[in-house]
Motif scaffolding. Sequence first.
Motif, PDB file in Angstrom:
ATOM      1  N   UNK A  21     -20.584 -52.720 -17.796  1.00 37.83           N
ATOM      2  CA  UNK A  21     -22.037 -52.675 -17.978  1.00 37.83           C
ATOM      3  C   UNK A  21     -22.569 -53.957 -18.610  1.00 37.83           C
ATOM      4  N   UNK A  22     -23.577 -54.551 -17.948  1.00 38.61           N
ATOM      5  CA  UNK A  22     -24.143 -55.783 -18.522  1.00 38.61           C
ATOM      6  C   UNK A  22     -24.937 -55.497 -19.779  1.00 38.61           C
ATOM      7  N   UNK A  23     -25.279 -54.218 -20.015  1.00 41.68           N
ATOM      8  CA  UNK A  23     -26.056 -53.862 -21.216  1.00 41.68           C
ATOM      9  C   UNK A  23     -25.168 -53.325 -22.350  1.00 41.68           C
ATOM     10  N   UNK A  24     -23.857 -53.300 -22.152  1.00 37.60           N
ATOM     11  CA  UNK A  24     -22.953 -52.848 -23.224  1.00 37.60           C
ATOM     12  C   UNK A  24     -22.416 -54.078 -23.958  1.00 37.60           C
ATOM     13  N   UNK A  25     -23.041 -54.366 -25.104  1.00 37.96           N
ATOM     14  CA  UNK A  25     -22.723 -55.617 -25.812  1.00 37.96           C
ATOM     15  C   UNK A  25     -21.291 -55.649 -26.331  1.00 37.96           C
ATOM     16  N   UNK A  26     -20.666 -54.485 -26.497  1.00 39.63           N
ATOM     17  CA  UNK A  26     -19.292 -54.446 -27.012  1.00 39.63           C
ATOM     18  C   UNK A  26     -18.264 -54.281 -25.890  1.00 39.63           C
ATOM     19  N   UNK A  27     -18.737 -54.266 -24.652  1.00 38.46           N
ATOM     20  CA  UNK A  27     -17.863 -53.958 -23.528  1.00 38.46           C
ATOM     21  C   UNK A  27     -17.170 -55.171 -22.925  1.00 38.46           C
ATOM     22  N   UNK A  28     -16.434 -54.907 -21.864  1.00 39.64           N
ATOM     23  CA  UNK A  28     -15.592 -55.928 -21.225  1.00 39.64           C
ATOM     24  C   UNK A  28     -16.385 -56.797 -20.243  1.00 39.64           C
ATOM     25  N   UNK A  29     -17.481 -56.274 -19.752  1.00 41.63           N
ATOM     26  CA  UNK A  29     -18.365 -57.007 -18.821  1.00 41.63           C
ATOM     27  C   UNK A  29     -17.605 -57.614 -17.633  1.00 41.63           C
ATOM     28  N   UNK A  30     -16.826 -56.773 -17.009  1.00 39.46           N
ATOM     29  CA  UNK A  30     -16.120 -57.218 -15.801  1.00 39.46           C
ATOM     30  C   UNK A  30     -17.131 -57.552 -14.704  1.00 39.46           C
ATOM     31  N   UNK A  37     -14.489 -58.410   3.545  1.00 36.34           N
ATOM     32  CA  UNK A  37     -13.837 -57.130   3.282  1.00 36.34           C
ATOM     33  C   UNK A  37     -12.991 -57.114   2.021  1.00 36.34           C
ATOM     34  N   UNK A  38     -13.334 -57.953   1.081  1.00 39.29           N
ATOM     35  CA  UNK A  38     -12.514 -58.029  -0.121  1.00 39.29           C
ATOM     36  C   UNK A  38     -13.410 -58.231  -1.342  1.00 39.29           C
ATOM     37  N   UNK A  39     -12.936 -57.736  -2.473  1.00 38.03           N
ATOM     38  CA  UNK A  39     -13.651 -57.990  -3.730  1.00 38.03           C
ATOM     39  C   UNK A  39     -12.709 -58.739  -4.662  1.00 38.03           C
ATOM     40  N   UNK A  40     -13.318 -59.597  -5.456  1.00 38.14           N
ATOM     41  CA  UNK A  40     -12.548 -60.453  -6.363  1.00 38.14           C
ATOM     42  C   UNK A  40     -13.143 -60.351  -7.761  1.00 38.14           C
ATOM     43  N   UNK A  41     -12.284 -60.290  -8.761  1.00 37.83           N
ATOM     44  CA  UNK A  41     -12.750 -60.432 -10.145  1.00 37.83           C
ATOM     45  C   UNK A  41     -11.725 -61.261 -10.899  1.00 37.83           C
ATOM     46  N   UNK A  42     -12.241 -62.038 -11.826  1.00 38.92           N
ATOM     47  CA  UNK A  42     -11.340 -62.801 -12.708  1.00 38.92           C
ATOM     48  C   UNK A  42     -11.661 -62.375 -14.131  1.00 38.92           C
ATOM     49  N   UNK A  43     -10.634 -62.063 -14.877  1.00 39.48           N
ATOM     50  CA  UNK A  43     -10.846 -61.528 -16.230  1.00 39.48           C
ATOM     51  C   UNK A  43      -9.832 -62.141 -17.173  1.00 39.48           C
ATOM     52  N   UNK A  44     -10.339 -62.622 -18.304  1.00 40.47           N
ATOM     53  CA  UNK A  44      -9.444 -63.190 -19.321  1.00 40.47           C
ATOM     54  C   UNK A  44      -9.426 -62.237 -20.512  1.00 40.47           C
ATOM     55  N   UNK A  45      -8.316 -61.550 -20.735  1.00 37.37           N
ATOM     56  CA  UNK A  45      -8.286 -60.576 -21.834  1.00 37.37           C
ATOM     57  C   UNK A  45      -8.306 -61.266 -23.198  1.00 37.37           C
ATOM     58  N   UNK A  46      -9.027 -60.665 -24.136  1.00 36.36           N
ATOM     59  CA  UNK A  46      -8.981 -61.174 -25.510  1.00 36.36           C
ATOM     60  C   UNK A  46      -7.625 -60.806 -26.123  1.00 36.36           C
ATOM     61  N   UNK A  66     -10.130 -49.893 -12.712  1.00 33.80           N
ATOM     62  CA  UNK A  66     -11.099 -48.814 -12.509  1.00 33.80           C
ATOM     63  C   UNK A  66     -12.483 -49.395 -12.183  1.00 33.80           C
ATOM     64  N   UNK A  67     -12.985 -50.260 -13.049  1.00 38.15           N
ATOM     65  CA  UNK A  67     -14.343 -50.797 -12.830  1.00 38.15           C
ATOM     66  C   UNK A  67     -14.411 -51.695 -11.606  1.00 38.15           C
ATOM     67  N   UNK A  68     -13.354 -52.427 -11.354  1.00 37.36           N
ATOM     68  CA  UNK A  68     -13.348 -53.242 -10.139  1.00 37.36           C
ATOM     69  C   UNK A  68     -13.350 -52.325  -8.904  1.00 37.36           C
ATOM     70  N   UNK A  69     -12.687 -51.201  -9.029  1.00 40.46           N
ATOM     71  CA  UNK A  69     -12.648 -50.227  -7.927  1.00 40.46           C
ATOM     72  C   UNK A  69     -14.003 -49.591  -7.665  1.00 40.46           C
ATOM     73  N   UNK A  70     -14.703 -49.171  -8.717  1.00 42.01           N
ATOM     74  CA  UNK A  70     -16.019 -48.545  -8.491  1.00 42.01           C
ATOM     75  C   UNK A  70     -17.023 -49.583  -7.963  1.00 42.01           C
ATOM     76  N   UNK A 115      -7.923 -58.223  -6.884  1.00 43.91           N
ATOM     77  CA  UNK A 115      -8.381 -58.218  -5.492  1.00 43.91           C
ATOM     78  C   UNK A 115      -8.492 -56.767  -5.043  1.00 43.91           C
ATOM     79  N   UNK A 116      -9.646 -56.397  -4.544  1.00 43.57           N
ATOM     80  CA  UNK A 116      -9.865 -55.020  -4.108  1.00 43.57           C
ATOM     81  C   UNK A 116     -10.100 -54.931  -2.611  1.00 43.57           C
ATOM     82  N   UNK A 117      -9.572 -53.862  -2.019  1.00 43.11           N
ATOM     83  CA  UNK A 117      -9.803 -53.600  -0.595  1.00 43.11           C
ATOM     84  C   UNK A 117     -10.089 -52.112  -0.405  1.00 43.11           C
ATOM     85  N   UNK A 118     -11.025 -51.824   0.464  1.00 40.84           N
ATOM     86  CA  UNK A 118     -11.323 -50.424   0.749  1.00 40.84           C
ATOM     87  C   UNK A 118     -10.303 -49.883   1.743  1.00 40.84           C
ATOM     88  N   UNK A 119      -9.658 -48.774   1.356  1.00 37.36           N
ATOM     89  CA  UNK A 119      -8.697 -48.130   2.266  1.00 37.36           C
ATOM     90  C   UNK A 119      -9.369 -47.052   3.103  1.00 37.36           C
TER      91      UNK A 119
END
Lengths: 158, 158
Positions: A21-30, A37-46, A66-70, A115-119
């Motif tokens: 969520x872009x409005x969750x200031x304490x969140x991960x903001x993925x 046909x593909x989704x991409x996210x890059x995430x650097x864990x604290x 989970x969030x990349x999937x939804x 990397x996400x793909x719809x099955x």
Amino acid sequence: MEKKAIQDYYSDQMSHCYGCGRLNDLGLKIKSYWKENESIAIFKPKPHYTAFPGFVYGGLIASIIDCHGTGTAAAAAYEFEGRDMGSEPELRYVTASIHVKYIKPTPIDAELLLKGKVKEIKGRKVIVEVKLFAKEELCAQGEVVVVKIPENMILKSN
Amino acid sequence: MEKKAIQDYYSDQMSHCYGCGRLNDLGLKIKSYWKENESIAIFKPKPHYTAFPGFVYGGLIASIIDCHGTGTAAAAAYEFEGRDMGSEPELRYVTASIHVKYIKPTPIDAELLLKGKVKEIKGRKVIVEVKLFAKEELCAQGEVVVVKIPENMILKSN
């Protein structure tokens, strides 16, 4: 690649998620991006998202899968319906089940690539496969089964 | 019920986990208790761990099921070997896979009750079933497959 993240099309009401969520200031903001046909996210864990020193916590891996999937499901559903992302009525998904296999310990000093793909996309349900890479190695793989958000969750969130 | 939590028997080296490490100041600090053939944990999510306003984030649910599962496996393995919890060599488990079904939206204004049971314990592997209740309703159910921590993760964490 699309410049605006899938999650940045979510309405304000749908943007409080700890994971994305872009409005969750304490969140991960993925942020997930959709291209063809593909989704991409890059995430650097604290550093505190550790399992053991040096490695990423499995719960964080499940969370970002989970969030990349939804997000992937939402983008795919808009495309499937031939509609612009973010157009009304909003297409937003919640997780019915998640299955994550931890293939290799995931180093915490790396950027994680998802990397996400719809099955499958059928009725209210979408099944998304997400692969998580660190340093070009496949470290985890998830299957996320999502459904269009039930009316009773939307009502409560007003 | 045992007064000391399973996680409080973990060695310092094994206590940095975001989900359950007593030495992770920014973590969730889940505490699981073992009694006979069942493990119990009670967890009150902070308000920012939301999916949509009013409901708990699925990634948090997966996270606490995960740590409750690995803790349950450790306690069960000590019992299986007829050893006192925390005795050397340390029995500590990592997650090989997790499967969570989200049965009902989980209210965020409730204490969450987790109950774990060992389904299988064989060699290095333990399979744990975890049920998550809120307000006496079953909201999520997980299966966590864990394995004794591989040597390469211990070496790296020195």
